[in-house]
Design a protein around this motif. Structure first.
Motif: not given
Length: 230
Positions: A36-59
């Motif tokens: 739901w926020d910028g830091p959480g997104a970076v942490a989730a990507d590093a930990e969970l290694q998704p195949d694709l990210v759907v990313l809102d600009v305003m966070l």
């Protein structure tokens, strides 16, 4: 590869939109994780290694552009950016930091699912097309299997879409590839017309590999030159 084996990270601070997107993608068979926020997104990507990210600009925390910049610095991952703005400069910022595609709010869930599916198919198709050897074109070296590029001996970091675009042009060096063919082969949009999408990505690719390598055939498409120094 089925959608059930593909993990998608949804990053959206609006809880209603976040839930709606997650529910729809889960219904399509994707393994969905959320932030739901910028830091959480970076942490989730590093930990969970998704195949694709759907990313809102305003966070909150920091915006989607910074999120995209940080995750692409760690590993190449397809990013579909959601934006409420249609200004071309804003779109180019997103493409410049590593986004592969963008969708303007408000959007239809059917279109979002189609974009996600097309991005994932494109990654698979590009891997198949990459072959088993590196391409040497003047001072440009393209290693398809490793998805790495060098110009003049220095490595160039490309987004997944930029790499696939370069690979498509490099398949027939010197020959003009039409925008329609690029849309079909790189984006998987057969029969579509989206010159703005192609032109925006070519602009980003030129900024990284050098404007001298990509020739414009006005009104038709683009060609990759040999890469020999001028």
């Amino acid at each position: 590869m089925s959608s059930a084996s593909r993990r998608v990270l949804v990053v959206e601070d609006d809880t209603v939109i976040n839930q709606a997107v997650a529910d729809r993608l889960a219904a399509e068979g994707y393994d969905v994780v959320r932030a739901w926020d910028g830091p959480g997104a970076v942490a989730a990507d590093a930990e969970l290694q998704p195949d694709l990210v759907v990313l809102d600009v305003m966070l909150p925390g920091f915006d989607g552009h910074e999120v995209c910049r940080r995750i692409q610095a760690e590993r190449p991952v397809p990013v579909l950016m959601l934006t409420a703005r249609t200004d071309e400069a804003d779109v180019l910022v997103g493409l410049g930091v590593g986004a592969d595609d963008y969708l303007t709010k408000p959007f239809r869930m059917r279109e979002l699912v189609a974009r996600v599916s097309a991005l994932l198919r494109r990654v698979e198709r590009a891997a198949d097309l990459a072959g088993r050897r590196a391409l040497e074109l003047g001072d440009l070296r393209v290693d398809g299997p490793a998805r790495r590029v060098w110009r003049g001996g220095e490595e160039v970091r490309l987004t997944p879409t930029e790499f696939d675009l370069l690979l498509c042009l490099a398949a027939t060096p010197g020959a003009v590839v039409t925008r329609e063919r690029l849309l079909a082969e790189v984006w998987g949009w057969a029969g579509a017309t989206g010159t703005r999408t192609v032109d925006s990505h070519v602009k980003g690719l030129r900024a990284k590999v050098g404007a001298d390598l990509i020739r414009t055939a006005h009104g038709v498409g683009y060609a990759l030159e040999t890469g020999s120094p001028a």
